[in-house]
Design a protein around this motif. Structure first.
Motif, PDB file in Angstrom:
ATOM      1  N   GLY A 186       0.816  -1.207   0.000  1.00  0.00           N
ATOM      2  CA  GLY A 186       0.000   0.000   0.000  1.00  0.00           C
ATOM      3  C   GLY A 186       0.850   1.256   0.000  1.00  0.00           C
ATOM      4  O   GLY A 186       0.569   2.213  -0.734  1.00  0.00           O
ATOM      5  N   ALA A 187       1.907   1.269   0.825  1.00  0.00           N
ATOM      6  CA  ALA A 187       2.811   2.422   0.858  1.00  0.00           C
ATOM      7  C   ALA A 187       3.518   2.597  -0.484  1.00  0.00           C
ATOM      8  O   ALA A 187       3.672   3.725  -0.976  1.00  0.00           O
ATOM      9  CB  ALA A 187       3.828   2.251   1.985  1.00  0.00           C
ATOM     10  N   SER A 188       3.938   1.477  -1.087  1.00  0.00           N
ATOM     11  CA  SER A 188       4.600   1.537  -2.393  1.00  0.00           C
ATOM     12  C   SER A 188       3.678   2.135  -3.451  1.00  0.00           C
ATOM     13  O   SER A 188       4.069   3.044  -4.197  1.00  0.00           O
ATOM     14  CB  SER A 188       5.044   0.131  -2.816  1.00  0.00           C
ATOM     15  N   PHE A 189       2.450   1.643  -3.512  1.00  0.00           N
ATOM     16  CA  PHE A 189       1.489   2.170  -4.480  1.00  0.00           C
ATOM     17  C   PHE A 189       1.251   3.666  -4.250  1.00  0.00           C
ATOM     18  O   PHE A 189       1.172   4.448  -5.197  1.00  0.00           O
ATOM     19  CB  PHE A 189       0.165   1.417  -4.370  1.00  0.00           C
ATOM     20  N   TYR A 190       1.127   4.054  -2.973  1.00  0.00           N
ATOM     21  CA  TYR A 190       0.797   5.435  -2.669  1.00  0.00           C
ATOM     22  C   TYR A 190       1.925   6.382  -3.078  1.00  0.00           C
ATOM     23  O   TYR A 190       1.677   7.435  -3.686  1.00  0.00           O
ATOM     24  CB  TYR A 190       0.501   5.583  -1.177  1.00  0.00           C
ATOM     25  N   PHE A 191       3.162   6.026  -2.758  1.00  0.00           N
ATOM     26  CA  PHE A 191       4.259   6.930  -3.065  1.00  0.00           C
ATOM     27  C   PHE A 191       4.567   6.995  -4.564  1.00  0.00           C
ATOM     28  O   PHE A 191       4.995   8.048  -5.061  1.00  0.00           O
ATOM     29  CB  PHE A 191       5.502   6.562  -2.247  1.00  0.00           C
ATOM     30  N   VAL A 192       4.333   5.910  -5.275  1.00  0.00           N
ATOM     31  CA  VAL A 192       4.468   5.983  -6.735  1.00  0.00           C
ATOM     32  C   VAL A 192       3.357   6.856  -7.313  1.00  0.00           C
ATOM     33  O   VAL A 192       3.572   7.633  -8.245  1.00  0.00           O
ATOM     34  CB  VAL A 192       4.447   4.569  -7.361  1.00  0.00           C
ATOM     35  N   PHE A 193       2.152   6.752  -6.719  1.00  0.00           N
ATOM     36  CA  PHE A 193       1.060   7.641  -7.123  1.00  0.00           C
ATOM     37  C   PHE A 193       1.462   9.099  -6.909  1.00  0.00           C
ATOM     38  O   PHE A 193       1.252   9.965  -7.777  1.00  0.00           O
ATOM     39  CB  PHE A 193      -0.203   7.314  -6.332  1.00  0.00           C
ATOM     40  N   GLY A 245       0.420  -9.110 -14.974  1.00  0.00           N
ATOM     41  CA  GLY A 245       0.522  -8.280 -13.782  1.00  0.00           C
ATOM     42  C   GLY A 245       1.324  -7.009 -14.018  1.00  0.00           C
ATOM     43  O   GLY A 245       0.935  -5.918 -13.591  1.00  0.00           O
ATOM     44  N   VAL A 246       2.460  -7.146 -14.696  1.00  0.00           N
ATOM     45  CA  VAL A 246       3.296  -5.985 -14.995  1.00  0.00           C
ATOM     46  C   VAL A 246       2.562  -5.021 -15.925  1.00  0.00           C
ATOM     47  O   VAL A 246       2.631  -3.794 -15.757  1.00  0.00           O
ATOM     48  CB  VAL A 246       4.634  -6.436 -15.616  1.00  0.00           C
ATOM     49  N   ALA A 247       1.845  -5.563 -16.914  1.00  0.00           N
ATOM     50  CA  ALA A 247       1.103  -4.720 -17.856  1.00  0.00           C
ATOM     51  C   ALA A 247       0.025  -3.909 -17.142  1.00  0.00           C
ATOM     52  O   ALA A 247      -0.138  -2.706 -17.401  1.00  0.00           O
ATOM     53  CB  ALA A 247       0.481  -5.585 -18.952  1.00  0.00           C
ATOM     54  N   VAL A 248      -0.703  -4.548 -16.232  1.00  0.00           N
ATOM     55  CA  VAL A 248      -1.751  -3.842 -15.484  1.00  0.00           C
ATOM     56  C   VAL A 248      -1.133  -2.754 -14.598  1.00  0.00           C
ATOM     57  O   VAL A 248      -1.627  -1.623 -14.534  1.00  0.00           O
ATOM     58  CB  VAL A 248      -2.573  -4.830 -14.634  1.00  0.00           C
ATOM     59  N   ASN A 283       0.355   3.148 -13.697  1.00  0.00           N
ATOM     60  CA  ASN A 283       1.413   4.149 -13.609  1.00  0.00           C
ATOM     61  C   ASN A 283       1.276   5.200 -14.704  1.00  0.00           C
ATOM     62  O   ASN A 283       1.482   6.394 -14.468  1.00  0.00           O
ATOM     63  CB  ASN A 283       2.782   3.478 -13.688  1.00  0.00           C
ATOM     64  N   LEU A 284       0.937   4.778 -15.911  1.00  0.00           N
ATOM     65  CA  LEU A 284       0.718   5.727 -17.002  1.00  0.00           C
ATOM     66  C   LEU A 284      -0.469   6.630 -16.688  1.00  0.00           C
ATOM     67  O   LEU A 284      -0.423   7.848 -16.936  1.00  0.00           O
ATOM     68  CB  LEU A 284       0.480   4.980 -18.321  1.00  0.00           C
ATOM     69  N   LYS A 329      -2.778   8.514 -21.462  1.00  0.00           N
ATOM     70  CA  LYS A 329      -3.847   7.573 -21.789  1.00  0.00           C
ATOM     71  C   LYS A 329      -3.303   6.392 -22.590  1.00  0.00           C
ATOM     72  O   LYS A 329      -2.515   6.572 -23.506  1.00  0.00           O
ATOM     73  CB  LYS A 329      -4.951   8.275 -22.585  1.00  0.00           C
ATOM     74  N   ASN A 330      -3.725   5.211 -22.212  1.00  0.00           N
ATOM     75  CA  ASN A 330      -3.345   4.008 -22.950  1.00  0.00           C
ATOM     76  C   ASN A 330      -4.601   3.157 -23.123  1.00  0.00           C
ATOM     77  O   ASN A 330      -5.278   2.836 -22.153  1.00  0.00           O
ATOM     78  CB  ASN A 330      -2.272   3.222 -22.198  1.00  0.00           C
ATOM     79  N   HIS A 331      -4.891   2.802 -24.365  1.00  0.00           N
ATOM     80  CA  HIS A 331      -6.155   2.128 -24.655  1.00  0.00           C
ATOM     81  C   HIS A 331      -5.992   0.631 -24.942  1.00  0.00           C
ATOM     82  O   HIS A 331      -6.994  -0.032 -25.237  1.00  0.00           O
ATOM     83  CB  HIS A 331      -6.842   2.799 -25.848  1.00  0.00           C
ATOM     84  N   TRP A 332      -4.782   0.117 -24.874  1.00  0.00           N
ATOM     85  CA  TRP A 332      -4.602  -1.281 -25.275  1.00  0.00           C
ATOM     86  C   TRP A 332      -4.066  -2.199 -24.182  1.00  0.00           C
ATOM     87  O   TRP A 332      -4.260  -3.409 -24.243  1.00  0.00           O
ATOM     88  CB  TRP A 332      -3.680  -1.364 -26.507  1.00  0.00           C
ATOM     89  N   LEU A 333      -3.425  -1.643 -23.143  1.00  0.00           N
ATOM     90  CA  LEU A 333      -2.821  -2.511 -22.129  1.00  0.00           C
ATOM     91  C   LEU A 333      -3.859  -3.328 -21.365  1.00  0.00           C
ATOM     92  O   LEU A 333      -3.703  -4.547 -21.201  1.00  0.00           O
ATOM     93  CB  LEU A 333      -1.999  -1.680 -21.147  1.00  0.00           C
TER      94      LEU A 333
END
Length: 398
Positions: A26-33, A262-265, A270-271, A277-281
């Motif tokens: 959760g902390a990792s996601f938040y700080f990258v956000f 998982g990496v793609a999602v 992150n994008l 905007k990314n419409h295909w991942l």
């Protein structure tokens, strides 16, 4: 009593692992956000790299990121490290309790390798150490600046490791060790790179010195690596509940596909955080999951062959299943039947036909470690009987 204690120890450590893992990820996601959403251009003081307004829990928040360090280090500076450390420590303890303590059952697969229980444990621990050394060397090389090539090589190495492990130990254990490797890389990034860099930056600020900006850059790079590894490691944490993945004949390829998804999602999120905007991942990831559902579908059995008797099936249950799946298990591994699944009478076997077929016939992960030496012929016969005697999934189904 031993099985009862181990069961509660397993539960307690698993609970700690989930709690600390949620806190860390959760902390990792938040700080990258935060990093992706900072205002970096409008009305910034010279000392700031960015700022952000946010609202949560009925209140407004205002956050600022400094380019280097504030003039005065605050007395109460919050560090984020114990979540990572306790997640890894509890995870390794759980690995030892579940897999190493009963290595003959959970680690070995006599159909692919004849290594001993001790050798399988050594292989598992050695894989954690070697993986970190290789990854750390790659991060310190010029290759790390070529992000796409670095990511591709990292993915190839993980898949190669997964393939190698499935040729030596059980697929279930191989999956868990790939997850343990990823978790080890993540926590080692925190322990050896991110926290030391931050300590150096804090000490420099206290002494009125300017810290080396490359330290912050390296720490941020490792943090981003950790961010991309979170979804694959989360999947692996729950993978032992889904035999259609690790029980597949090409389990390492299934794992490779799920890591990619998982990496793609994560990359899509992150994008999105950066306003790109990314419409295909996401559609491509969904298509990948659908493809996996199709590719891992159960192999059909020849139902025209002679179906064995009910008595023969119950004899199979007695030999191969009831040591664990009974009201009072005779196996030293369990104090109570796993998942409260008891197979001591015919109605119970028919009721749980789908589960039995998935575990013992299709994925062939049961009995654990094939300790009772269930033969391929027995599995085919059991599958044919289950097909002929399964209860309808829906009322009215014929």
């Amino acid at each position: 009593m031993e099985a009862h204690i181990i069961e509660w120890l397993n539960l307690s450590v698993r609970w700690i692992h989930i709690i600390t893992g949620i806190a860390w990820i959760g902390a990792s996601f938040y700080f990258v956000f935060l990093e992706n959403n900072l205002n970096r251009t409008e009305n910034l003081r010279d000392e700031l790299a960015g700022n952000l307004w946010a609202i949560h829990g009925g209140g407004f928040y205002y956050l600022e990121k400094y380019k280097h360090a504030p003039k005065t280090i605050p007395a109460h500076l919050h560090w984020f490290k114990w979540e990572a450390y306790f997640t890894w420590l509890s995870g390794f303890t759980l690995l030892a309790i579940v897999y190493y303590y009963n290595a003959k059952i959970y680690m070995l697969n006599p159909s692919v390798s004849s290594i001993s229980a001790g050798q399988s444990i050594g292989l598992g621990i050695g894989t954690l150490l070697v993986s970190w050394l290789v990854y750390d060397l790659l991060c310190k090389s010029a290759l790390v600046n070529k992000k796409k090539l670095f990511a591709l090589l990292g993915f190839v190495l993980i898949v190669a490791m997964a393939y190698g492990l499935t040729q030596l130990i059980s697929a279930r254990a191989a999956y868990i060790h790939v997850g343990a490797v990823i978790g080890t890389l993540m926590v080692a990034n925190v322990f050896f790179v991110i926290i030391p860099s931050q300590k150096t930056m804090v000490n420099a600020a206290i002494n009125g010195e300017t810290s080396d900006p490359s330290l912050g850059e390296k720490a941020l790079m490792r943090s981003i690596h950790n961010n991309y590894l979170t979804l694959p490691v989360l999947f692996i944490m729950i993978s032992n509940h889904f035999p259609s993945t690790f029980g597949h004949a090409n389990s390492w390829l299934v794992l490779a596909a799920l890591i990619l998804i998982g990496v793609a999602v994560r990359h899509w999120f992150n994008l999105k955080g950066k306003g790109i905007k990314n419409h295909w991942l996401l559609p491509l990831s969904l298509m990948g999951m659908v493809a996996l559902v199709y590719l891992t579908k159960p192999v059909s059995l020849d139902d025209n062959a002679g179906v064995i008797s009910d008595a023969a099936v119950m004899k199979m249950m007695e030999i191969h299943c009831q040591s664990c799946h009974a009201q009072q298990p005779s196996s030293e591994l369990f104090a109570t039947a796993p998942k409260d699944l008891m197979l001591e009478d015919l109605p119970s076997v028919i009721k749980h036909a789908d589960i039995i077929k998935a575990q013992a016939v299709q994925s062939q992960i049961m009995p654990l470690g094939n300790s009772s030496q269930m033969t391929p012929e027995e599995r085919i016969q059991l599958g044919q009987w289950l097909n002929a005697n399964s209860e309808p999934m829906f009322k009215g189904e014929q």
